[in-house]
Design a protein around this motif. Structure first.
Motif, mmCIF file in Angstrom:
data_model
loop_
_atom_site.group_PDB
_atom_site.id
_atom_site.type_symbol
_atom_site.label_atom_id
_atom_site.label_comp_id
_atom_site.label_asym_id
_atom_site.label_seq_id
_atom_site.Cartn_x
_atom_site.Cartn_y
_atom_site.Cartn_z
ATOM 1 N N PRO A 42 0.838 -1.411 0.308
ATOM 2 C CA PRO A 42 -0.112 0.087 0.276
ATOM 3 C C PRO A 42 0.424 1.457 0.211
ATOM 4 N N ALA A 43 1.904 1.402 0.386
ATOM 5 C CA ALA A 43 3.083 2.188 0.500
ATOM 6 C C ALA A 43 3.456 2.987 -1.123
ATOM 7 N N THR A 44 3.401 1.759 -2.205
ATOM 8 C CA THR A 44 4.569 1.969 -3.466
ATOM 9 C C THR A 44 3.102 1.886 -4.430
ATOM 10 N N GLY A 45 2.200 1.103 -4.185
ATOM 11 C CA GLY A 45 1.027 0.716 -5.030
ATOM 12 C C GLY A 45 1.421 -0.462 -5.783
ATOM 13 N N ARG A 46 2.320 -1.077 -5.821
ATOM 14 C CA ARG A 46 3.080 -2.000 -6.811
ATOM 15 C C ARG A 46 2.280 -3.591 -5.984
ATOM 16 N N ARG A 47 1.699 -4.546 -6.919
ATOM 17 C CA ARG A 47 1.505 -5.789 -7.171
ATOM 18 C C ARG A 47 1.931 -6.539 -7.899
ATOM 19 N N THR A 48 2.184 -7.624 -7.375
ATOM 20 C CA THR A 48 2.770 -9.038 -7.769
ATOM 21 C C THR A 48 1.849 -9.985 -8.357
ATOM 22 N N THR A 49 1.559 -10.757 -8.711
ATOM 23 C CA THR A 49 0.832 -11.815 -9.018
ATOM 24 C C THR A 49 1.834 -12.863 -9.237
ATOM 25 N N ARG A 50 1.562 -14.191 -8.973
ATOM 26 C CA ARG A 50 1.809 -15.840 -9.319
ATOM 27 C C ARG A 50 0.933 -17.085 -9.704
ATOM 28 N N THR A 51 1.107 -17.669 -10.821
ATOM 29 C CA THR A 51 -0.182 -18.462 -10.454
ATOM 30 C C THR A 51 0.533 -20.356 -10.277
ATOM 31 N N THR A 52 -0.311 -20.539 -9.848
ATOM 32 C CA THR A 52 0.236 -21.193 -9.151
ATOM 33 C C THR A 52 -0.333 -22.557 -10.010
ATOM 34 N N HIS A 53 0.331 -23.928 -9.293
ATOM 35 C CA HIS A 53 0.410 -24.738 -10.088
ATOM 36 C C HIS A 53 -1.470 -25.721 -10.081
ATOM 37 N N GLN A 54 -2.044 -25.673 -9.185
ATOM 38 C CA GLN A 54 -3.094 -26.185 -8.377
ATOM 39 C C GLN A 54 -3.902 -25.402 -7.394
ATOM 40 N N HIS A 55 -5.454 -25.416 -7.411
ATOM 41 C CA HIS A 55 -6.235 -24.661 -6.095
ATOM 42 C C HIS A 55 -4.969 -24.486 -5.289
ATOM 43 N N ILE A 56 -5.153 -23.197 -4.782
ATOM 44 C CA ILE A 56 -4.758 -22.768 -3.246
ATOM 45 C C ILE A 56 -5.355 -22.267 -2.726
ATOM 46 N N GLY A 57 -5.594 -22.410 -1.391
ATOM 47 C CA GLY A 57 -6.396 -22.576 -0.236
ATOM 48 C C GLY A 57 -6.068 -21.532 1.118
ATOM 49 N N ALA A 58 -4.415 -21.176 1.234
ATOM 50 C CA ALA A 58 -4.052 -19.934 1.953
ATOM 51 C C ALA A 58 -2.225 -19.606 1.637
ATOM 52 N N ALA A 59 -1.818 -18.727 1.991
ATOM 53 C CA ALA A 59 -0.443 -18.072 1.209
ATOM 54 C C ALA A 59 -0.233 -17.329 2.893
ATOM 55 N N LYS A 60 0.493 -18.067 3.648
ATOM 56 C CA LYS A 60 1.322 -16.984 4.526
ATOM 57 C C LYS A 60 2.623 -17.147 4.503
#
Length: 281
Positions: A42-60
């Motif tokens: 939120p400070a810079t507005g920078r966004r990233t996106t990564r495609t996962t090889h299967q459905h993803i339920g959570a990332a921590k």
């Protein structure tokens, strides 16, 4: 309190799991059915996106950098350099991961559900940093929000079709004494993801309810935040002072999604959150 703002305008199929990564100063969120792992600074507005090889339920976040991912067929580790490696493999036909949380001791409590949402088809498991797994609940339909009180002595949990937010006594990675904190009335939606604030109050997203509710530790309704989407999925505090409430939303199953369905919303100054532990593995 300021009205909602759009943090990231998106069309996520099933946006979920907002998590503040304090070390990196960014929000992590996912699109379960879109197989996408997102970050937003939120400070810079920078966004990233990564495609996962299967459905993803959570990332921590992980304590040493990178992330732990709860995926359709088990749990994996994403190293800071982007390398992925499997931590625990447990494929079950017709079942996928759905929401997870990191406990005060650094373990991952990961939920599952069947794609057809059959009662008893899901689980809640404790994943230790070394990858060993203990099934905590084995009779779940749609495992969802999980969180702990500020002192770590209580664990809150949602199995969405029950319409309840339950509370357990928690100590040393064990839970017991399950009881109902609150039951969501008919017509108000289904409880989905949750977060606990610095006052020990529980904020719950209401799927098909178009709102976030805040309940006191005694189960009293304290606040209702109306949203411009019918399917908010989860909420988490983030930002430098943990005062901004981020909300993920979904488009799946809607015949006429609203313009912001699938976007990441934020309510600046909504309250004060708790610093979340990172996975110790």
């Amino acid at each position: 309190m300021t009205a909602h703002e759009v943090a990231v305008r998106a069309e996520a199929v099933l946006g979920e799991g907002p998590t503040w990564d304090a070390h990196a100063g960014r929000l992590i969120w996912i699109d379960i059915l879109g197989c996408r792992l997102h970050t937003y600074d939120p400070a810079t507005g920078r966004r990233t996106t990564r495609t996962t090889h299967q459905h993803i339920g959570a990332a921590k976040p992980r304590a040493g950098g990178g992330m732990v991912l709860s995926l359709r067929d088990g749990v994996g580790l994403l190293d800071p350099d982007g390398t992925f490696r499997r931590l625990h493999h447990d494929p079950v036909p017709g079942r996928r991961a759905n929401d997870a949380a990191v406990a005060p001791d650094g373990s991952l409590w990961a939920g599952t559900m069947r794609y057809d949402e059959a009662p008893g088809g899901g689980t809640l498991s404790r994943v230790a940093p070394d990858g060993s797994v203990e099934v905590v609940l084995d009779d779940v339909a749609v495992s969802n929000g999980t969180g702990w009180s500020p002192d770590g002595r209580l664990m809150y949990y949602v199995d969405s079709p029950t319409r309840r937010v339950d509370v357990f006594d928690h100590a040393d990675g064990r839970v017991g004494g399950r009881r109902t904190l609150v039951e969501i009335e008919e017509g108000a939606g289904y409880p989905d993801g949750l977060t606990v604030d610095a006052d020990g109050c529980v904020w719950v997203a209401l799927w098909d309810g178009g709102a976030i509710r805040r309940y006191t530790p005694a189960g009293e309704l304290d606040r209702v935040l109306r949203l411009p989407v019918p399917r908010p999925t989860a909420c988490a505090f983030g930002g430098a002072g943990l005062t901004d409430l981020y909300i993920t939303t979904a488009r799946t199953g809607l015949t006429a999604p609203t313009p912001l369905s699938g976007s990441l919303l934020v309510l600046p100054g909504a309250g004060t959150g708790l610093a979340q532990p990172a996975f110790a593995g």
